[in-house]
Scaffold this motif. Sequence first.
Motif, PDB file in Angstrom:
ATOM      1  N   PRO A  92      -0.672  -7.848  -5.897  1.00  0.00           N
ATOM      2  CA  PRO A  92       0.760  -7.651  -6.167  1.00  0.00           C
ATOM      3  C   PRO A  92       1.571  -8.946  -6.136  1.00  0.00           C
ATOM      4  CG  PRO A  92      -0.026  -6.008  -4.610  1.00  0.00           C
ATOM      5  CD  PRO A  92      -1.136  -7.011  -4.781  1.00  0.00           C
ATOM      6  N   ILE A  93       1.321  -9.792  -5.161  1.00  0.00           N
ATOM      7  CA  ILE A  93       2.094 -11.027  -5.045  1.00  0.00           C
ATOM      8  C   ILE A  93       1.759 -11.983  -6.205  1.00  0.00           C
ATOM      9  CG2 ILE A  93       0.537 -12.326  -3.526  1.00  0.00           C
ATOM     10  CD1 ILE A  93       2.997 -13.108  -1.919  1.00  0.00           C
ATOM     11  N   ILE A  94       0.496 -12.022  -6.609  1.00  0.00           N
ATOM     12  CA  ILE A  94       0.102 -12.872  -7.735  1.00  0.00           C
ATOM     13  C   ILE A  94       0.739 -12.357  -9.018  1.00  0.00           C
ATOM     14  CG2 ILE A  94      -1.835 -13.675  -9.148  1.00  0.00           C
ATOM     15  CD1 ILE A  94      -3.563 -13.463  -6.528  1.00  0.00           C
ATOM     16  N   GLN A  95       0.723 -11.049  -9.212  1.00  0.00           N
ATOM     17  CA  GLN A  95       1.304 -10.467 -10.430  1.00  0.00           C
ATOM     18  C   GLN A  95       2.819 -10.668 -10.471  1.00  0.00           C
ATOM     19  OE1 GLN A  95      -0.169  -9.821 -13.029  1.00  0.00           O
ATOM     20  NE2 GLN A  95      -1.883  -8.427 -12.828  1.00  0.00           N
ATOM     21  N   SER A 130       3.001  -1.498  -8.904  1.00  0.00           N
ATOM     22  CA  SER A 130       2.119  -0.331  -8.776  1.00  0.00           C
ATOM     23  C   SER A 130       1.418  -0.266  -7.417  1.00  0.00           C
ATOM     24  CB  SER A 130       1.072  -0.329  -9.901  1.00  0.00           C
ATOM     25  OG  SER A 130       0.127  -1.366  -9.705  1.00  0.00           O
ATOM     26  N   SER A 131       1.588  -1.290  -6.597  1.00  0.00           N
ATOM     27  CA  SER A 131       0.972  -1.306  -5.273  1.00  0.00           C
ATOM     28  C   SER A 131       1.576  -0.215  -4.393  1.00  0.00           C
ATOM     29  CB  SER A 131       1.181  -2.666  -4.609  1.00  0.00           C
ATOM     30  OG  SER A 131       0.712  -2.624  -3.282  1.00  0.00           O
ATOM     31  N   HIS A 132       0.743   0.331  -3.537  1.00  0.00           N
ATOM     32  CA  HIS A 132       1.215   1.355  -2.599  1.00  0.00           C
ATOM     33  C   HIS A 132       1.531   0.764  -1.230  1.00  0.00           C
ATOM     34  CE1 HIS A 132       0.380   4.413  -5.529  1.00  0.00           C
ATOM     35  NE2 HIS A 132      -0.845   3.953  -5.667  1.00  0.00           N
ATOM     36  N   GLU A 133       1.475  -0.552  -1.135  1.00  0.00           N
ATOM     37  CA  GLU A 133       1.801  -1.238   0.108  1.00  0.00           C
ATOM     38  C   GLU A 133       3.320  -1.360   0.251  1.00  0.00           C
ATOM     39  OE1 GLU A 133      -0.631  -2.200   2.276  1.00  0.00           O
ATOM     40  OE2 GLU A 133      -2.040  -1.296   0.879  1.00  0.00           O
ATOM     41  N   ASN A 134       3.783  -1.670   1.442  1.00  0.00           N
ATOM     42  CA  ASN A 134       5.201  -1.908   1.692  1.00  0.00           C
ATOM     43  C   ASN A 134       5.460  -3.400   1.517  1.00  0.00           C
ATOM     44  OD1 ASN A 134       7.831  -1.901   2.478  1.00  0.00           O
ATOM     45  ND2 ASN A 134       7.441  -1.401   4.617  1.00  0.00           N
ATOM     46  N   TYR A 149      10.851  -6.899  -9.613  1.00  0.00           N
ATOM     47  CA  TYR A 149      11.943  -6.238 -10.340  1.00  0.00           C
ATOM     48  C   TYR A 149      12.866  -7.261 -10.998  1.00  0.00           C
ATOM     49  CZ  TYR A 149      11.131  -1.408  -8.883  1.00  0.00           C
ATOM     50  OH  TYR A 149      10.610  -0.153  -8.704  1.00  0.00           O
ATOM     51  N   PHE A 150      13.157  -8.343 -10.291  1.00  0.00           N
ATOM     52  CA  PHE A 150      14.058  -9.346 -10.857  1.00  0.00           C
ATOM     53  C   PHE A 150      13.416 -10.023 -12.073  1.00  0.00           C
ATOM     54  CE2 PHE A 150      16.636 -13.092 -11.301  1.00  0.00           C
ATOM     55  CZ  PHE A 150      17.901 -12.611 -11.029  1.00  0.00           C
TER      56      PHE A 150
END
Length: 155
Positions: free
Chosen positions: A80-83, A108-112, A121-122
Amino acid sequence: MKSNVYLIAGALIAVLIIALVILVAVPVPSANPSADPSVNFQQAGALYTKSVDLANDGKYTEALKAADDALALNSSQLIPIIQSNRAGILVMLGRNADAITAADAALSSHENLTTTFSIAYFNKGNALKNLNRTEEAKAAYNKAHELDPTLVSPI
């Protein structure tokens, strides 16, 4: 446009800090690296950090390659962080449709992952704005702002 570059750079720095905290928390790998699953995590983290540094230096093509190399290691915790980071890089390269796809992959990650999601989002909002999809861009910017009030919509 210049303020967007500073905002993206600031967001990338925030994501870098999160990645560094994650990397510090990972135990040192065993003597047999091929038997240790944390090796891919550490390699992916190093490539992610390299991609952030390159993006901050304005070397977006090289930054994208480093991010793609990090993704190829398939370290699920870092995807998620890479994407999210890739989405910002792709916006800077004018590849807005790809940026939306990368942001959606991060989201799409289910992590918080509040910070990662706010940046995704930005960056998605920036890509949508560049594609003249103003209403969708506003919605993405609003989600980013809900998660991180320092992220203010440019439209």
